[in-house]
Motif scaffolding. Structure first.
Motif, mmCIF file in Angstrom:
data_model
loop_
_atom_site.group_PDB
_atom_site.id
_atom_site.type_symbol
_atom_site.label_atom_id
_atom_site.label_comp_id
_atom_site.label_asym_id
_atom_site.label_seq_id
_atom_site.Cartn_x
_atom_site.Cartn_y
_atom_site.Cartn_z
ATOM 1 N N GLU A 14 -2.005 -15.835 8.896
ATOM 2 C CA GLU A 14 -0.739 -15.465 8.561
ATOM 3 C C GLU A 14 0.320 -15.692 9.441
ATOM 4 O O GLU A 14 1.387 -16.416 9.387
ATOM 5 C CB GLU A 14 -0.598 -14.177 8.169
ATOM 6 N N SER A 15 0.112 -15.564 10.816
ATOM 7 C CA SER A 15 1.074 -15.738 12.041
ATOM 8 C C SER A 15 1.272 -17.291 12.325
ATOM 9 O O SER A 15 2.167 -17.636 12.572
ATOM 10 C CB SER A 15 0.706 -14.979 12.995
ATOM 11 N N TRP B 124 -4.166 -22.224 12.584
ATOM 12 C CA TRP B 124 -5.485 -21.739 11.827
ATOM 13 C C TRP B 124 -6.164 -22.868 11.244
ATOM 14 O O TRP B 124 -7.278 -23.136 11.406
ATOM 15 C CB TRP B 124 -5.021 -20.635 11.002
ATOM 16 N N LEU B 125 -5.419 -23.623 10.397
ATOM 17 C CA LEU B 125 -5.934 -24.701 9.523
ATOM 18 C C LEU B 125 -6.554 -25.648 10.511
ATOM 19 O O LEU B 125 -7.823 -26.039 10.527
ATOM 20 C CB LEU B 125 -4.947 -25.404 8.700
ATOM 21 N N LEU C 205 -2.342 -28.650 1.654
ATOM 22 C CA LEU C 205 -2.811 -27.382 1.729
ATOM 23 C C LEU C 205 -1.241 -26.448 1.974
ATOM 24 O O LEU C 205 -1.184 -25.389 1.435
ATOM 25 C CB LEU C 205 -3.669 -27.014 2.440
ATOM 26 N N ARG C 206 -0.725 -27.109 3.543
ATOM 27 C CA ARG C 206 0.402 -26.362 4.042
ATOM 28 C C ARG C 206 1.494 -26.282 2.941
ATOM 29 O O ARG C 206 2.162 -25.323 2.953
ATOM 30 C CB ARG C 206 0.568 -27.108 5.299
ATOM 31 N N PHE D 234 -12.313 -14.652 13.860
ATOM 32 C CA PHE D 234 -11.187 -14.396 14.766
ATOM 33 C C PHE D 234 -9.980 -15.294 14.293
ATOM 34 O O PHE D 234 -8.852 -14.704 14.399
ATOM 35 C CB PHE D 234 -11.602 -14.637 16.190
ATOM 36 N N LEU D 235 -10.032 -16.400 13.985
ATOM 37 C CA LEU D 235 -8.956 -17.225 13.617
ATOM 38 C C LEU D 235 -8.532 -17.039 12.598
ATOM 39 O O LEU D 235 -7.324 -16.748 12.156
ATOM 40 C CB LEU D 235 -9.549 -18.718 13.478
ATOM 41 N N TYR D 236 -9.329 -16.513 11.312
ATOM 42 C CA TYR D 236 -8.845 -16.117 10.042
ATOM 43 C C TYR D 236 -8.138 -14.601 10.151
ATOM 44 O O TYR D 236 -6.920 -14.554 9.436
ATOM 45 C CB TYR D 236 -9.992 -15.886 9.242
#
Length: 378
Positions: A265-266, A271-272, A146-147, A258-260
Motif C-alpha cells: 500500500e505504501s 512492491w510489484l 495492473l498499476r 514482508f514486501l506484501y
C-alpha cells in the motif's frame, strides 16, 4: 552526448553483427520448422528428445501464434524476427524508463539501453533468436496495466506470453494478492482459447501431452542453470539439491510476505517490481529448467535501484547482477578447470546471491522494526 552514441553503436553491433552471425545454439530454426510443419499438416512434436540440440517445446497455442513466420523463407524470417525483437527491446527500455518516472529525454533512457544491450541475456536472446524479448514486453505491460487498474488488459498482456512460454505464470499471484480477479480471466482464458483453436489443426497435438510435456518437467543436465540442472551436471548429491531448493523457496516466501505487508500500500511500484523479481528468480532456481537468458525478466527488479527502499542499493546485489547477466566468458587456456567452473556457475551463483541479498535486506528491516516496536512498547 556520452550515452547515446555508445548505446546506439552497441545496439547496432549486437543486432546487425552478433545476431545475424548467430551461434551453434539456434532456437529459431526449430520454431520455424515447427511452423512450417504446422501449415503443411505435418507432425510438429516428433523430435528426438535424447539429443542436446534445441528442441521445439511451445504448446499448440504457441504454434498457432508463431505459424506466420514460415510464410517467409528461413533467412528473411530470422532477420525479420531479430529486427522486431530489437524494436521490442528498445520499447521495453522506454517503458521501464517511464515506469520509474523518467522521460525519454533524460539520461536514464540511454543508460537503460546501454545496460540492456551490454548483458548476456539480451545479446544471446538476439544471437539465439529467442522469444524472450516479447516475454519481457508482456511482463512490463502487465505491471504497468495492473498499476493503472486496467485489469483485463493486464491479463491480455501476460496471457499472450503464457500462450507461448509459461515462464511468467508465477506473476499471477500478484493480482490475487491485490484481490483482483479480472486479470486472471484473460490471462488464463487467452491461452485456453488459443489451445482449443490450435488443437484440431495440429496432426500430432496429443504428442505434446505424451512426449513434450514430460520432457519439459524433467531436469536435464545441459544448458540448465537451475539448482537441479546444475547439481546434476556437477554430480551433487540429491539431498543437497533438495535442501537448496527448499531453502531458496523459504527465503522467497519470507521476502514476499514482508514486501506484501510493508510495501503493497505504501509503495505499489516497489512492491510489484521487487515481488516479480523474487517470484521469477525463485522459479529460475528451483524449477526443473532455468536458462541464463531468462535474466532479462529481472530488469524491473534491477531498475528499483532508483527508488528509496530498494533492495538493490548495495554492492552484493550488483555482484549478483554481474553474475547472472554478464557477457564475459571465463574460459581459460591456463586454468581450464577453474575457468570452466566459473563459466558454468556464474548464472546460478548470480541468481542465488541475488535471492540471498533480497532476503537478508528484508530480514534486517524486519528485525529493526521488531526492535523499534519493543522499544516503543517499553
Amino acid at each position: 552526448m556520452i550515452l547515446w552514441p555508445i548505446s546506439v553503436m552497441m545496439i547496432f553491433h549486437r543486432s546487425v553483427f552478433l545476431a545475424i552471425n548467430g551461434a551453434r545454439t539456434d532456437d529459431f530454426t526449430t520454431v520455424y520448422n515447427a511452423s512450417l510443419n504446422f501449415l503443411n499438416r505435418r507432425p510438429v512434436y516428433a523430435e528426438n528428445y535424447t539429443t542436446v540440440d534445441p528442441h521445439y517445446l511451445y504448446p499448440p497455442s504457441g504454434t498457432l501464434l508463431m505459424a506466420p513466420l514460415s510464410i517467409l523463407n528461413p533467412q528473411d524470417a530470422r532477420w525479420t524476427f531479430i529486427a522486431v525483437s530489437v524494436i521490442v527491446l528498445i520499447v521495453c527500455a522506454y517503458l521501464l524508463t517511464r515506469m520509474f518516472g523518467y522521460s525519454a529525454n533524460s539520461w536514464v533512457f540511454p543508460a537503460v539501453l546501454f545496460f540492456f544491450f551490454s548483458t548476456e541475456t539480451v545479446a544471446n536472446t538476439l544471437i539465439f533468436t529467442n522469444f524472450n524479448a516479447f516475454v519481457l514486453l508482456g511482463l512490463l505491460a502487465f505491471l504497468m496495466l495492473l498499476r493503472s487498474d486496467r485489469d483485463l488488459w493486464a491479463g491480455v498482456a501476460i496471457g499472450l506470453t503464457l500462450a507461448v512460454k509459461p515462464v511468467l505464470a508465477p506473476l499471477l499471484l500478484l493480482p490475487l494478492l491485490q484481490r483482483k480477479w479480472k486479470p486472471l480471466v484473460t490471462a488464463i482464458g487467452i491461452p485456453l482459447v488459443l489451445n482449443m483453436l490450435a488443437w484440431p489443426l495440429i496432426v500430432d497435438a496429443t504428442d505434446f501431452i505424451s512426449r513434450t510435456a514430460p520432457y519439459l518437467f524433467a531436469t536435464r543436465d545441459y544448458y540448465n542453470s537451475s539448482i537441479s540442472g546444475n547439481g546434476m551436471y556437477f554430480g551433487i548429491d540429491g539431498w543437497l539439491i533438495i535442501l537448496l531448493r527448499v531453502m531458496f523457496t523459504l527465503m522467497a516466501v519470507f521476502s514476499l510476505w514482508f514486501l506484501y505487508r510493508y510495501y503493497r500500500e505504501s509503495n505499489e511500484l516497489l512492491w510489484l517490481t521487487t515481488s516479480s523479481g523474487v517470484l521469477l528468480c525463485t522459479l529460475f532456481l528451483v524449477s526443473s529448467l532455468g536458462q541464463g537468458y531468462y535474466s532479462m525478466l529481472l530488469f524491473p527488479l534491477v531498475m528499483t535501484v532508483f527508488l528509496p527502499g530498494s533492495v538493490m542499493r548495495n554492492w552484493p546485489a550488483w555482484l549478483a547482477v554481474y553474475g547472472c547477466m554478464t557477457f564475459d566468458v571465463f574460459a581459460s587456456t591456463q586454468w581450464r578447470a577453474f575457468g570452466r567452473y566459473l563459466e558454468y556457475n556464474k548464472v546460478p551463483m548470480g541468481w542465488s546471491l541475488l535471492m540471498i541479498v533480497v532476503f537478508c535486506v528484508l530480514l534486517f528491516r524486519w528485525l529493526d522494526l521488531r526492535a523499534a516496536a519493543r522499544v516503543a512498547a517499553a
